[in-house]
Design an enzyme around this catalytic site. Structure first.
Site, mmCIF file in Angstrom:
data_model
loop_
_atom_site.group_PDB
_atom_site.id
_atom_site.type_symbol
_atom_site.label_atom_id
_atom_site.label_comp_id
_atom_site.label_asym_id
_atom_site.label_seq_id
_atom_site.Cartn_x
_atom_site.Cartn_y
_atom_site.Cartn_z
ATOM 1 N N SER A 1 0.802 -1.197 -0.160
ATOM 2 C CA SER A 1 0.020 0.377 0.249
ATOM 3 C C SER A 1 1.028 1.267 0.001
ATOM 4 C CB SER A 1 -1.158 -0.362 1.751
ATOM 5 O OG SER A 1 -1.146 1.463 1.181
ATOM 6 N N TYR B 1 -2.255 -1.243 10.276
ATOM 7 C CA TYR B 1 -1.459 -1.582 8.798
ATOM 8 C C TYR B 1 -1.067 -1.225 8.264
ATOM 9 C CZ TYR B 1 -3.942 -1.009 3.614
ATOM 10 O OH TYR B 1 -4.540 -1.506 3.162
HETATM 11 P P1 NAD Z 1 -11.756 -6.329 0.082
HETATM 12 O O1 NAD Z 1 -12.615 -6.071 0.724
HETATM 13 O O2 NAD Z 1 -12.050 -6.078 -1.498
HETATM 14 O O3 NAD Z 1 -10.469 -7.186 -0.175
HETATM 15 C C1 NAD Z 1 -9.870 -7.968 0.884
HETATM 16 C C2 NAD Z 1 -10.174 -9.919 0.146
HETATM 17 O O4 NAD Z 1 -9.054 -10.434 1.080
HETATM 18 C C3 NAD Z 1 -11.783 -9.988 0.268
HETATM 19 O O5 NAD Z 1 -11.434 -10.733 -0.783
HETATM 20 C C4 NAD Z 1 -11.805 -11.272 1.434
HETATM 21 O O6 NAD Z 1 -12.538 -11.671 1.334
HETATM 22 C C5 NAD Z 1 -9.988 -11.358 2.220
HETATM 23 N N1 NAD Z 1 -9.830 -11.336 2.812
HETATM 24 C C6 NAD Z 1 -10.144 -10.649 4.096
HETATM 25 N N2 NAD Z 1 -10.028 -11.763 5.352
HETATM 26 C C7 NAD Z 1 -9.213 -13.143 4.966
HETATM 27 C C8 NAD Z 1 -8.529 -13.884 5.435
HETATM 28 N N3 NAD Z 1 -8.586 -14.055 7.134
HETATM 29 N N4 NAD Z 1 -8.162 -14.398 4.975
HETATM 30 C C9 NAD Z 1 -8.402 -15.351 3.669
HETATM 31 N N5 NAD Z 1 -9.031 -13.789 3.208
HETATM 32 C C10 NAD Z 1 -9.902 -12.572 3.815
HETATM 33 O O7 NAD Z 1 -10.220 -5.286 -0.302
HETATM 34 P P2 NAD Z 1 -9.326 -4.641 -1.240
HETATM 35 O O8 NAD Z 1 -9.005 -3.525 -1.607
HETATM 36 O O9 NAD Z 1 -9.484 -5.391 -2.266
HETATM 37 O O10 NAD Z 1 -7.650 -4.749 -0.739
HETATM 38 C C11 NAD Z 1 -6.864 -5.802 -1.089
HETATM 39 C C12 NAD Z 1 -5.514 -5.616 -0.585
HETATM 40 O O11 NAD Z 1 -5.178 -4.144 -1.273
HETATM 41 C C13 NAD Z 1 -4.940 -5.611 0.554
HETATM 42 O O12 NAD Z 1 -4.452 -6.136 1.156
HETATM 43 C C14 NAD Z 1 -5.614 -4.594 1.193
HETATM 44 O O13 NAD Z 1 -4.703 -3.758 1.949
HETATM 45 C C15 NAD Z 1 -4.632 -3.701 -0.297
HETATM 46 N N6 NAD Z 1 -4.944 -2.370 -0.289
HETATM 47 C C16 NAD Z 1 -5.500 -1.443 -0.392
HETATM 48 C C17 NAD Z 1 -6.328 -0.421 -1.300
HETATM 49 C C18 NAD Z 1 -7.687 0.081 -1.274
HETATM 50 O O14 NAD Z 1 -7.073 1.012 -1.650
HETATM 51 N N7 NAD Z 1 -8.213 -0.913 -1.583
HETATM 52 C C19 NAD Z 1 -5.378 0.780 -1.400
HETATM 53 C C20 NAD Z 1 -4.075 0.001 -0.747
HETATM 54 C C21 NAD Z 1 -3.492 -1.628 -0.682
#
Ligand code: NAD
Length: 256
Positions: free
Chosen positions: A138, A151
């Site tokens: 991130s 985080y």
């Molecule tokens: P999201 O909530 O849409 O997806 C998260 C995924 O992780 C889902 O498929 C969920 O089911 C899974 N998950 C959660 N807990 C879990 C567990 N215990 N075991 C297995 N799977 C699990 O969120 P996202 O925004 O798509 O995030 C995905 C990644 O991207 C994360 O690591 C997040 O930190 C990172 N990220 C997101 C953003 C953003 O703006 N959305 C920015 C920077 C980084």
């Protein structure tokens, strides 16, 4: 481009993980989808992807907060050529009020899971002389924001793990990198909006414009397709010497 390769994407039944899985499948990779649920729709998602892209697609349930399940995921998949450590959760609170169990869950899911999956996936990649490990970190792996102590800590840890494993695998056809997204509108970001509205005493639109995208000079969310495209690039031959580094997809956030 990626036919004959198998990719495991953790946390891929929604958001960025799903977007990355779709782009890898579009590029010809067989994909293993994952989350901690075991619903019909999870398996249907894999079936749909298989039909759409003409690749093999499976869904394997594993809870990334549990080390043994992280390891079992890679074993049940029969190893992989591409490992995308993406599963992640968020919690927003001042450190004095940060619930201990939320801290532990964020460190386990967002950081320690990548240690477990990488440890099991790497030997097979070494044997084949080819591998790609992509950690979805991130902008918070490179910078900080208040109220996100767990985080930010976990994501900085993921960047450290990325560099370390890259050194351990260097020169063996295996690259290890982190993608650092800024704000991408996914369920995880959507879920933060009410907390941010409360913390800043603002309405939804003001939080989006002035708090969330205030750090993103483009004032545009990145898309899951753009994140997927970045992952496909890291899997390409052109990226063979890119290792141990981070690629920001953040609309200029970390240039500020
Ligand atoms: P999201 O909530 O849409 O997806 C998260 C995924 O992780 C889902 O498929 C969920 O089911 C899974 N998950 C959660 N807990 C879990 C567990 N215990 N075991 C297995 N799977 C699990 O969120 P996202 O925004 O798509 O995030 C995905 C990644 O991207 C994360 O690591 C997040 O930190 C990172 N990220 C997101 C953003 C953003 O703006 N959305 C920015 C920077 C980084």
């Amino acid at each position: 481009m990626l036919s004959g390769k198998t990719a495991i994407i953790t946390g891929s039944n929604s958001g960025i993980g799903l977007g990355v899985a779709r782009e890898l499948a579009r590029a010809g990779a067989d994909v293993v989808l994952n989350s901690f649920t075991d619903r019909n729709e999870d398996h249907e998602l894999a079936k749909g992807m298989s039909k759409e892209f003409g690749v093999s697609a499976r869904y394997i349930k594993a809870d990334m907060s549990k080390g043994d399940e992280c390891r079992a995921l890679v074993e049940r998949a029969g190893g992989c050529d591409i490992l995308v450590n993406n599963a992640g959760i968020q919690h927003v609170a001042a450190i004095e009020e940060f619930p201990v169990e939320r801290w532990d869950a964020i460190i386990a899911i967002n950081m320690t899971s990548a240690f477990h999956t990488t440890a099991v996936a790497l030997p097979g990649m070494r044997e084949k002389g080819w591998g790609r490990i992509i950690n979805v970190a991130s902008a918070h792996g490179l910078t900080a924001s208040p109220y996100k102590s767990a985080y930010v800590t976990a994501k900085h840890g993921v960047v450290g793990l990325t560099k370390t494993v890259a050194l351990e695998a260097a020169g063996k056809g295996i690259t290890v990198n982190a993608i650092c997204p800024g704000y991408v509108l996914t369920p995880l970001v959507e879920a933060q909006i009410p907390d941010q509205m409360k913390a800043h005493n603002m309405d939804r639109e003001t939080v989006i414009r002035e708090v969330m995208l205030e750090r993103q000079p483009s004032r545009q969310f990145a898309t899951v397709e753009e994140l997927g495209g970045t992952a496909v690039f890291l899997c390409s031959d052109a990226a063979a010497q890119i290792t141990g580094t981070t690629i920001s997809v953040d609309g200029g956030w970390t240039a500020l």
